[in-house]
Every structure is written in structure tokens, then in C-alpha cells.
Scaffold this motif. Structure first.
Motif, PDB file in Angstrom:
ATOM      1  N   TRP A   1       0.824  -1.196   0.000  1.00 51.06           N
ATOM      2  CA  TRP A   1       0.000   0.000   0.000  1.00 51.06           C
ATOM      3  C   TRP A   1       0.864   1.254   0.000  1.00 51.06           C
TER       4      TRP A   1
ATOM      5  N   ASN B   1      -3.167  -0.937   7.298  1.00 51.70           N
ATOM      6  CA  ASN B   1      -2.276   0.069   6.739  1.00 51.70           C
ATOM      7  C   ASN B   1      -2.072   1.208   7.725  1.00 51.70           C
TER       8      ASN B   1
ATOM      9  N   GLN C   1      -3.834   2.202  -4.207  1.00 55.73           N
ATOM     10  CA  GLN C   1      -4.865   3.176  -3.924  1.00 55.73           C
ATOM     11  C   GLN C   1      -5.671   3.527  -5.160  1.00 55.73           C
TER      12      GLN C   1
END
Lengths: 215, 215
Positions: A79, A122, B181
Motif C-alpha cells: 500500500w 495500513n 490506492q
DNA sequence: GGCTTATGAATGAACG
DNA sequence: CGTTCATTCATAAGCC
């Protein structure tokens, strides 16, 4: 040098006493601290932003080893916060919520998910890493006044640099990056130690401008 | 302004030598410059995070107004080991100290600093990179045949996929978008926004403009 | 002069 | 929590 300039000193005392000098020194130190914090924050945010706008993931999209049946697994196993997310996280971090509870994590995740894909894990990892990193950079060694029996010969140089900005005539500020990594990074993204100076420090910056003007 | 400089410069001789004075002045100038640029950058970022691609380098790198005598800021240079340093590092690495503890790091740094500028972080990073690099050379050489590709991917996936407490990559099950994302980047930044959280929003630095002025 | 490679640094994630 | 690993980014060095 005291003797040589004693006479001149008499005149000097009128415009700049030792106390004032000390105050100036402190002000500069505070200035330095804030600059460092600014620099770090800027670097973190700007770097991310720059990378993302430049299409960070675009470089290695084509993986010949991918299973043909799956469309596009891959690319991202890790991420990466969007600039907005990063910004929010940074804000929360130095706002004082140093200990994000489980509930807090959920809230933050919820908010951040509006700006990009993210999971609670995250967020949790991010805070963990952020904290660890800050700590490492600030105090690699020892507690309050512990006497290291260990062989610590080196770190003196860096620590001194911050304590006395102009003591050695060495005027390399925080961002004066030499060929090596910048020395002494007070990278904790807080503004200043609340205990040590409180509001004094902040106002000190205002006062400093007068000297700057004189110079 | 010149008169002011002359006077104070002279009268301050008691507590500060001229050299110290000069150093102080330079330091302040440097800080002023740094802060000024940082603030400007932050403002730009906060205003529009999208269209500042070329701004990053332009603003910092080409700054003719750098304080004289102050090292250029934003050099962004990275440390490069001297041949001697590199040799020592290689030797230590090869000697079998596969686990460079912090203590070792300090010692090594101390020794290497005799051969050039270096910091503990540099040493730490070097070992980290060195180890990673070594590992990578061995790993890819798995199977004798094409199985290597599959094994490579699989091992990675399994490792990552493992046991996850909650949420990670499983964000949009319907579509395989990968764990990165979402493309949605809202340009809303609340970076230096006073209203967002009030309190100390780091920029007491708003006063910084004064430094720029003086400078 | 630009491109490629090598490698220092940054950082998300995992381990103990 | 602190440390370590794995991956990626950015840049100095090497090449043409």
C-alpha cells in the motif's frame, strides 16, 4: 579574547547583554528545530506527491510472469498512501494522538478511505512505523543521563551541533545537507518540546527578526 | 541598515567575536532562506497539489539568492562511500558479521569517519542494502527450468497473502484493481489549514515572512 | 547531452 | 514496541 576587547565590551553591554545573547542563541536553536521539522514534513509530502503524479506504478506494470488467466494481479503488493492520505496521517500524528487506539484506527481508516483505498492494517502499520522512526532518529542512545559504558565515540559530533548552533562557528543549519546524511535530525514532527520552552519558543521567533533586520 | 550593522557589530565584540557574529548572521540568513522557501512550497502544495511538477526543482535548485558563505541548500546529494570506506565495509561484511548490531554500527561509523564524512545511518543503510542485494542474487536461481518463474511469483504471493487479521488488499472483491490506492485524488489538502484543527498548526511560521524581508 | 546502471535512501510490512 | 526484511524511488556514476 576577553582582555583584548574589554573596552569595547563596555559599550557593547548596552545593546546586547549576555542574557540577550543567550536568548538569541535559544531563539536560533528553536528556529533550527522548526526548520528541520518543516523540511522533513515537506520532503515526506512533496516526495510522495511528486512520485505519484509521475505515475509511480506505471513503471513496472508488465510482468511476464503473471498467470494469464488473471487479469492484472500484481503491480501493487504494498500500500502507498496518497498525498492526501499522507497529509491527514501526518496531521493526526503530530496533533498529539500519539497512541491510536483500535477505535481511533477505525475512524482514521474510514476518513482516509474517502481519499483512496486503505485498510486498518495500513493505518496501524503507518503509525507504528512513524513512531519507531521518530524515536530512532531522535534518540538512538540511552536514557536521561545514563552513562554509556559502551563505546559511543561518534554520536557526539551530531548532538553537539544542535545544542550549540554557532558554538563551533559551524553554521550548517538543518537542511544544509552535505555529502552525507544531514546531522542531527529532530524529526519528531512536533513543533517543539512543550516542556522545555512552551510558548516562549514560538514568540522567540518573532523577536529574532529584529536581529535579522539589524544584520 | 548598514549603519545598524556596523554599530552592533562593533559593540557586540565583547560577547561575540566578529567571526562569531558573522557566523550568526549567516546562520540566520540561511534559516530565513530555508523557511521562506519551505513556506512558499507548502503554500503551493496546499493550494494546488497537481500542477507543481516542475516547481520542485526550479524553486530550490536554482536559487541565486542563497546566503553567501552558506552551503547550498537542497543539494539533495546522497552519500557515496570513498574507496577506502567501501573496502572496509566490504571486509566487515565478508568477515561474517551478518548481524550488524547498533553497537557495531557505531564502531564502524567511527572508524570510517576517519576516511571521510559518514554517519551511522549511512552505515546502517549500506549493510541493509548489501544484505538484500546478496540475497536477491541467490533467490532467483531456484529451479533449473521455467519453473523458476512460477515459483518466484508463488512464493511471493504466499508470503504476502499469509494470515491477515483483517483487511488488506481485499478491498474491492468484485473488481481486481490491485491493492494500490484508487485513482481518485482529491486535491483537498488541509496541510497548513489553520481552521482544520486550530491549535498549533506549526506555522507560527507565518511570521516567517518577516525574516524573508530582513533577509 | 541524454540514457542506463548501480546503489543510497525511504518505507510498508513482518517478525519476535 | 523495537528491529529487520523486502520493495521501491531517486540520484550519482558510467556509458554512448
Amino acid at each position: 579574547m576577553e582582555e583584548g576587547v574589554a573596552e569595547e565590551g563596555a559599550v557593547c553591554a548596552k545593546v546586547m547583554t549576555d542574557e540577550q545573547m543567550e536568548a538569541l542563541r535559544k531563539q536560533i536553536a528553536a528556529y533550527a528545530t522548526i526548520c528541520e521539522q518543516l523540511v522533513e514534513m515537506h520532503r515526506a509530502i512533496a516526495a510522495r506527491q511528486d512520485s505519484l503524479s509521475g505515475m509511480r506504478l506505471g513503471s513496472l506494470c508488465s510482468d511476464p510472469l503473471m498467470a494469464p488467466g488473471v487479469a492484472k494481479l500484481s503491480s501493487r503488493q504494498r500500500w502507498t498512501p496518497t498525498p492526501t492520505q499522507l497529509q491527514i496521517l501526518e496531521t493526526i500524528f503530530y496533533e498529539g494522538n500519539g497512541t491510536p487506539s483500535k477505535q481511533k484506527i477505525k475512524e482514521i481508516t474510514s476518513e482516509l478511505s474517502q481519499h483512496g483505498q486503505i485498510s486498518e492494517t495500513n493505518v496501524y502499520n503507518w503509525f507504528q512505523n512513524r513512531r519507531a522512526r521518530s524515536k530512532r532518529k531522535k534518540q538512538p542512545a540511552a536514557g536521561p543521563n545514563a552513562a554509556e559504558s559502551e563505546a559511543e565515540v561518534e554520536s557526539l559530533n551530531e548532538k553537539k551541533a544542535k545544542a550549540e548552533p554557532f558554538a563551533h562557528g559551524n553554521l550548517s543549519p538543518a537542511v544544509d545537507d552535505g555529502p552525507f546524511q544531514s546531522p542531527d535530525i529532530s524529526s519528531e514532527l512536533r513543533f517543539a518540546d512543550p516542556e522545555s520552552n512552551g510558548s516562549q519558543s514560538m514568540f522567540a521567533l518573532g523577536d529574532i527578526s529584529k536581529y535579522g533586520d539589524a544584520f
